[in-house]
Design a protein around this motif. Structure first.
Motif, short mmCIF file in Angstrom:
data_model
loop_
_atom_site.label_atom_id
_atom_site.label_comp_id
_atom_site.label_asym_id
_atom_site.label_seq_id
_atom_site.Cartn_x
_atom_site.Cartn_y
_atom_site.Cartn_z
N TYR A 1 0.13 -6.17 2.99
CA TYR A 1 1.01 -7.24 2.49
C TYR A 1 0.41 -8.61 2.78
CZ TYR A 1 5.11 -10.33 2.36
OH TYR A 1 5.97 -11.36 2.09
N ILE B 1 9.67 -4.06 4.46
CA ILE B 1 8.38 -3.43 4.75
C ILE B 1 8.22 -3.17 6.24
CG2 ILE B 1 5.89 -3.86 4.79
CD1 ILE B 1 6.18 -5.24 2.10
N VAL C 1 0.68 -0.88 6.05
CA VAL C 1 1.51 -1.52 5.04
C VAL C 1 1.67 -3.03 5.30
CG1 VAL C 1 3.67 -0.94 6.24
CG2 VAL C 1 3.67 -1.39 3.78
#
Length: 489
Positions: free
Chosen positions: A299, A383, A295
């Motif tokens: 990003y 995140i 993740v």
């Protein structure tokens, strides 16, 4: 030291032992006289290793008051289960340091007796701390190897359970036990384990983690190739499957070999739940691991190279969150990732209550302060926090550490090549995993090489009625666990 003097050349450690006896205060040698026969004898021992109550209650009263003519008569008058008669001087050092009392007669220096009087110091059995489960047994291994083997013997009271012992470490002389079920296990696996353990060249083995690093197939891989566990019920289950267990004296964890990657993401509590729930939780863990690794790199790659892939509404949110951030996405992500790692290490090294406070308060304070100071965006903070939370779902601690490390190569690859870098890094990771083995068995099995019959207990867990065969990867001598007619399907 009379039993050293007569055969000075026969004992290779004679000078070292005599020097140790002279300099160390916990080495004792005491002379006595047997009253009925007027025979003089001496006992030698290490006071810190023996239980002196055994010596005072079960040994000395009989040696002083019961008549005996020669060393073999000791077995008739002393009520100890472990009494060994020997004339091999090379055993003296080993036996004394294992908690035995050395008995020798002054008029017979060719033979001597070793009397077992070990002092048992250890903690009692407690609940598992690393592999805690709400359902199921609440026993965990301790540091005593004999007590750990006892926990397995209680669960597998069969003669097929074989325990082979050996000593490793030129200084520590650590006792290691290898357990397996004869008639089920593949003898090649046992042979491989014994050969690797016998070939270990190291001075001090203080924990089972040393063994993992010394006998693994690939010592340069971040992935553990032997599964360690603190649960006796898990070891019992893997022995019934046909695997090999390794116990190290002084370690509260057992090692399981061979193992596969998917086993590191299955909790033993899965077997105490309905198969549908177990399968769902396993899939959640696998998704969490993939999310934790990918993740943050996604990003960084998206904001650096592929911002056109972001939906317009989401782009407005990202732009507004990064409007006043002076750092590029890679530095912003590294700051937060390293902060999370610092908090983890601080929480793990500090005492339990203080560590929990540092983790919670430190995370809130540092996260809030970094956003308000304009060093990181609130979106990335969310995140990274979710990625850290997802990494905690890994049931095995050592695999969790490997997952934490993997995020950084993916992060740097995403900064250099974008999504292409993530794909390249993933290809390198899969190549490494395909080549990796555990006791010369494929680490990715049953995914590669594909074995459909072994998929019944890998990514998902099917009902016990569908698991009548042992895993093919183990090549057991008896692949049938039970006949299908014995369980209602």
């Amino acid at each position: 030291m009379g039993w050293f003097t007569k055969t000075q050349n026969k004992h290779p450690n004679k000078d070292a032992l005599e020097e140790l006896f002279r300099r160390s205060n916990d080495f004792k040698k005491v002379s006595y006289m047997n009253v009925p026969t007027n025979k003089s004898f001496s006992i030698s021992f290490i006071s810190t290793l023996i239980d002196e109550s055994i010596l005072q209650e079960n040994v000395l009263p009989y040696l002083l008051e019961k008549p005996f003519a020669k060393i073999e008569d000791v077995k008739k008058i002393i009520t100890l289960a472990d009494i060994q008669i020997s004339n091999d001087l090379s055993k003296i050092e080993q036996k004394l340091f294992n908690g035995y009392v050395l008995l020798s007669l002054d008029d017979d220096r060719d033979q001597f007796a070793f009397l077992a009087a070990q002092k048992e110091i250890g903690r009692s059995i407690t609940t598992p701390e690393v592999e805690f489960s709400v359902i199921g047994p609440k026993e965990a291994f301790v540091e005593s190897i004999d007590q750990n083997v006892n926990l397995i013997r209680k669960r597998l009271p069969v003669k097929e359970l074989i325990v082979e012992e050996l000593t490793i470490g030129s200084l520590s002389k650590t006792k290691v036990s290898v357990l397996y079920l004869e008639g089920i296990v593949d003898p090649k696996n046992v042979k491989t384990v014994m050969e690797r353990l016998n070939n270990v060249q190291f001075d001090a083995i203080t924990d089972s983690s040393y063994i993992v690093q010394l006998i693994s197939d690939n010592k340069n891989s971040p992935f553990p190739q032997l599964l360690d566990t603190e649960r006796p019920d898990r070891v019992t289950a893997i022995l019934a499957e046909g695997k090999v267990a390794i116990f190290v004296d002084g370690s509260p964890h057992a090692l399981i070999a061979p193992t596969t990657l998917v086993e590191f993401f299955s909790s033993f509590e899965d077997y105490f739940l309905n198969w549908m729930l177990s399968s769902f939780f396993r899939l959640i863990r696998l998704f969490s691991v993939a999310f934790s690794i990918l993740v943050t790199p996604v990003y960084v790659a998206t904001l650096s190279y592929h911002y056109e892939l972001i939906p317009k509404d989401l782009m407005n949110t990202l732009v507004s969150s990064r409007r006043d951030i002076p750092l590029p996405p890679i530095l912003e992500a590294l700051v937060l990732e390293l902060t999370i790692e610092l908090l983890r290490e601080a929480g793990a090294r500090l005492p339990t209550k203080v560590g929990q406070t540092i983790g919670i308060v430190g995370g809130i304070v540092i996260g809030t302060a970094s956003v308000e100071a304009g060093l990181t965006s609130n979106v990335l903070l969310i995140i990274v926090a979710l990625a850290a939370l997802a990494s905690f779902t890994t049931p095995v601690y050592k695999m969790g550490n490997a997952i934490r490390l993997l995020r950084f190569p993916f992060l740097f690859s995403a900064e250099i090549w974008g999504l292409l870098g993530i794909v390249l890094c993933f290809c390198f990771l899969m190549t490494h995993l395909i080549r990796l083995t555990s006791l010369n068995r494929p680490f990715l099995e049953p995914l590669y090489p594909p074995r459909l019959t072994d998929l019944k207990d890998s990514l998902i867990r099917l009902p016990f009625s569908k698991q009548s065969l042992r895993p093919q990867i183990l090549r057991t001598k008896n692949p049938v666990r039970y006949k299908k007619s014995d369980i209602d399907e």
